[in-house]
Enzyme design. Sequence first.
Site, PDB file in Angstrom:
ATOM      1  N   GLU A 246       7.325 -41.186 -86.825  1.00  0.00           N
ATOM      2  CA  GLU A 246       8.364 -42.289 -87.583  1.00  0.00           C
ATOM      3  C   GLU A 246       9.809 -41.544 -86.924  1.00  0.00           C
ATOM      4  O   GLU A 246      10.816 -42.322 -86.641  1.00  0.00           O
ATOM      5  CB  GLU A 246       8.347 -42.378 -88.922  1.00  0.00           C
ATOM      6  CG  GLU A 246       9.161 -43.326 -89.541  1.00  0.00           C
ATOM      7  CD  GLU A 246       9.464 -44.492 -88.900  1.00  0.00           C
ATOM      8  OE1 GLU A 246       8.641 -44.970 -88.108  1.00  0.00           O
ATOM      9  OE2 GLU A 246      10.588 -45.069 -88.950  1.00  0.00           O
TER      10      GLU A 246
ATOM     11  N   LYS B 106       5.482 -35.184 -75.780  1.00  0.00           N
ATOM     12  CA  LYS B 106       4.971 -35.407 -76.947  1.00  0.00           C
ATOM     13  C   LYS B 106       3.533 -35.844 -76.719  1.00  0.00           C
ATOM     14  O   LYS B 106       3.363 -36.747 -75.980  1.00  0.00           O
ATOM     15  CB  LYS B 106       5.690 -36.010 -77.912  1.00  0.00           C
ATOM     16  CG  LYS B 106       6.923 -35.326 -78.304  1.00  0.00           C
ATOM     17  CD  LYS B 106       6.759 -34.386 -79.465  1.00  0.00           C
ATOM     18  CE  LYS B 106       8.158 -33.874 -79.886  1.00  0.00           C
ATOM     19  NZ  LYS B 106       8.414 -34.189 -81.286  1.00  0.00           N
TER      20      LYS B 106
ATOM     21  N   LYS C 199       3.302 -26.979 -76.972  1.00  0.00           N
ATOM     22  CA  LYS C 199       4.291 -27.024 -77.894  1.00  0.00           C
ATOM     23  C   LYS C 199       3.732 -26.744 -79.218  1.00  0.00           C
ATOM     24  O   LYS C 199       3.302 -27.540 -79.960  1.00  0.00           O
ATOM     25  CB  LYS C 199       5.103 -28.385 -77.831  1.00  0.00           C
ATOM     26  CG  LYS C 199       6.107 -28.469 -78.727  1.00  0.00           C
ATOM     27  CD  LYS C 199       6.913 -29.798 -78.312  1.00  0.00           C
ATOM     28  CE  LYS C 199       8.366 -29.603 -79.099  1.00  0.00           C
ATOM     29  NZ  LYS C 199       8.080 -29.885 -80.524  1.00  0.00           N
TER      30      LYS C 199
ATOM     31  N   GLU D 252       3.485 -24.765 -71.433  1.00  0.00           N
ATOM     32  CA  GLU D 252       3.519 -24.111 -72.319  1.00  0.00           C
ATOM     33  C   GLU D 252       2.838 -25.105 -73.790  1.00  0.00           C
ATOM     34  O   GLU D 252       3.618 -26.029 -73.630  1.00  0.00           O
ATOM     35  CB  GLU D 252       4.545 -23.351 -72.951  1.00  0.00           C
ATOM     36  CG  GLU D 252       5.135 -22.585 -71.838  1.00  0.00           C
ATOM     37  CD  GLU D 252       6.605 -22.078 -71.948  1.00  0.00           C
ATOM     38  OE1 GLU D 252       6.916 -21.868 -73.123  1.00  0.00           O
ATOM     39  OE2 GLU D 252       6.852 -21.467 -71.164  1.00  0.00           O
TER      40      GLU D 252
HETATM   41  P1  NAD Z   1      11.410 -30.038 -81.024  1.00  0.00           P
HETATM   42  O1  NAD Z   1      10.492 -29.739 -81.983  1.00  0.00           O
HETATM   43  O2  NAD Z   1      11.217 -31.586 -80.494  1.00  0.00           O
HETATM   44  O3  NAD Z   1      11.652 -29.169 -79.678  1.00  0.00           O
HETATM   45  C1  NAD Z   1      12.149 -27.864 -80.007  1.00  0.00           C
HETATM   46  C2  NAD Z   1      11.143 -26.885 -80.456  1.00  0.00           C
HETATM   47  O4  NAD Z   1      10.010 -26.625 -80.190  1.00  0.00           O
HETATM   48  C3  NAD Z   1      11.767 -25.238 -80.541  1.00  0.00           C
HETATM   49  O5  NAD Z   1      13.078 -25.185 -81.367  1.00  0.00           O
HETATM   50  C4  NAD Z   1      10.650 -24.628 -81.013  1.00  0.00           C
HETATM   51  O6  NAD Z   1      10.756 -24.420 -82.246  1.00  0.00           O
HETATM   52  C5  NAD Z   1       9.604 -25.532 -80.591  1.00  0.00           C
HETATM   53  N1  NAD Z   1       8.612 -25.083 -79.485  1.00  0.00           N
HETATM   54  C6  NAD Z   1       7.346 -24.915 -79.605  1.00  0.00           C
HETATM   55  N2  NAD Z   1       6.773 -24.295 -78.349  1.00  0.00           N
HETATM   56  C7  NAD Z   1       7.851 -23.874 -77.669  1.00  0.00           C
HETATM   57  C8  NAD Z   1       7.855 -23.402 -76.272  1.00  0.00           C
HETATM   58  N3  NAD Z   1       6.602 -23.193 -75.665  1.00  0.00           N
HETATM   59  N4  NAD Z   1       8.969 -23.425 -75.659  1.00  0.00           N
HETATM   60  C9  NAD Z   1       9.925 -23.736 -76.455  1.00  0.00           C
HETATM   61  N5  NAD Z   1      10.266 -24.207 -77.574  1.00  0.00           N
HETATM   62  C10 NAD Z   1       8.917 -24.396 -78.071  1.00  0.00           C
HETATM   63  O7  NAD Z   1      12.799 -30.129 -81.616  1.00  0.00           O
HETATM   64  P2  NAD Z   1      13.381 -29.659 -82.947  1.00  0.00           P
HETATM   65  O8  NAD Z   1      14.901 -30.118 -82.831  1.00  0.00           O
HETATM   66  O9  NAD Z   1      12.807 -28.425 -83.472  1.00  0.00           O
HETATM   67  O10 NAD Z   1      12.908 -30.840 -83.986  1.00  0.00           O
HETATM   68  C11 NAD Z   1      12.660 -32.351 -83.707  1.00  0.00           C
HETATM   69  C12 NAD Z   1      11.375 -32.597 -83.906  1.00  0.00           C
HETATM   70  O11 NAD Z   1      10.986 -32.240 -85.231  1.00  0.00           O
HETATM   71  C13 NAD Z   1      11.229 -34.169 -84.048  1.00  0.00           C
HETATM   72  O12 NAD Z   1      10.655 -34.593 -82.782  1.00  0.00           O
HETATM   73  C14 NAD Z   1      10.169 -34.319 -84.971  1.00  0.00           C
HETATM   74  O13 NAD Z   1       8.927 -34.282 -84.406  1.00  0.00           O
HETATM   75  C15 NAD Z   1      10.348 -33.037 -85.856  1.00  0.00           C
HETATM   76  N6  NAD Z   1      11.381 -33.328 -87.006  1.00  0.00           N
HETATM   77  C16 NAD Z   1      10.420 -34.414 -88.067  1.00  0.00           C
HETATM   78  C17 NAD Z   1      11.268 -34.698 -89.281  1.00  0.00           C
HETATM   79  C18 NAD Z   1      10.447 -35.515 -90.299  1.00  0.00           C
HETATM   80  O14 NAD Z   1      11.283 -35.810 -91.186  1.00  0.00           O
HETATM   81  N7  NAD Z   1       9.466 -35.868 -90.105  1.00  0.00           N
HETATM   82  C19 NAD Z   1      12.489 -34.279 -89.206  1.00  0.00           C
HETATM   83  C20 NAD Z   1      13.096 -33.522 -88.394  1.00  0.00           C
HETATM   84  C21 NAD Z   1      12.520 -33.224 -87.289  1.00  0.00           C
END
Ligand code: NAD
Length: 335
Positions: free
Chosen positions: A36, A318, A117, A115
């Site tokens: 969401e 994703k 995620k 890699e």
């Molecule tokens: P992201 O999670 O889409 O991507 C960046 C993060 O991925 C990095 O900071 C790192 O922690 C992680 N990561 C994992 N494996 C990795 C790899 N091999 N190499 C590099 N990075 C890796 O971005 P974000 O800014 O951390 O968060 C956004 C995401 O968090 C959203 O897409 C959502 O899924 C989630 N989110 C959810 C809510 C909620 O209310 N549910 C709120 C904020 C964020």
Amino acid sequence: MNTQSISAQMEALRDTINEYNYQYYVLDNPTVPDSEYDRVFQKLKALEAENPALITPDSPTQKVGGQPLGAFEQVTHEVPMLSLDNAFSEEELTAFEKRVKDRLKDDSALPFSCEPKLDGLAVSILYEQGQLVRAATRGDGQVGENITANVRTIGNVPLKLRGQDIPERIEVRGEVFMPKAGFEKLNNAQREAGLKVFANPRNAAAGSLRQLDSRITAKRPLMFYAYSLGVVSPDTFELPDSHHARLRQLAEWGLPMCPEIDTATGAKGCQAYYEHILQQRDSLPYDIDGVVFKVDTIALQEELGFVARAPRWAIAQKFPAQEEMTRLLDVEFQV
Ligand code: NAD
């Protein structure tokens, strides 16, 4: 729709995302599923792409994460810790490869680091003379929280690097996460003790890592996998010229690495990796929410550079939503 109503719609989306971010990053207490969140975020991004004049500097699309908690000492990152752009389909992955090639003005097949995620939280660990001296959360990308005492309790984080030829200062970045089995055990114990149950392993990892008392963190089943480098000095220190080879070098120095990391050529190779990992998803011992592809050649990464909140040389593809939020409210999410 006229500009005024588009602008009002964008403001409402920004407010909604900022509230979700606060709950997720600051309080470690998400109120909506990630799918969401991603839907609302993509909606704002699409409106911003169509109306670039209406992008505000405080838009969540221009920023990383959330504010660091005041309870911890602050750490200013020498190299910002960014987020990643997302792709939600094979078409978006192909479009990413095309953007990269167009920018590089090179149509040859590119090697990528592939890699999983990991669904935890990004952490920076600084080693000086091979010794762990500091660890920090990503925070807002510029300033994070000093969580050294807590990271030192994580079993697979080396306090001292192995080998002789190590840079004087080296910042290792990676993900702290809670394996699925540990998460189940922790939630059962929390339930029996009448304590808060965590929404998912990511939320449990974040709550465990940002404890003011590291004795609590020490009891939580956390793990760390490295996936990149931050600052390295002296700058004359010779590192391999590909991301994948740098990861192998980190593994030789004793840093734990996700066993599923691989390389592939071009968007087609990346898509095959995505499908392979998607098949394995349920049997992996840790939660992942997609895969990450990074242009493997460091010189090309440097040439591509960054935009507001993410590098141009990487993308997170994703997986379809697989949400389980123990504390999720039973409501329709509509913005
Ligand atoms: P992201 O999670 O889409 O991507 C960046 C993060 O991925 C990095 O900071 C790192 O922690 C992680 N990561 C994992 N494996 C990795 C790899 N091999 N190499 C590099 N990075 C890796 O971005 P974000 O800014 O951390 O968060 C956004 C995401 O968090 C959203 O897409 C959502 O899924 C989630 N989110 C959810 C809510 C909620 O209310 N549910 C709120 C904020 C964020």
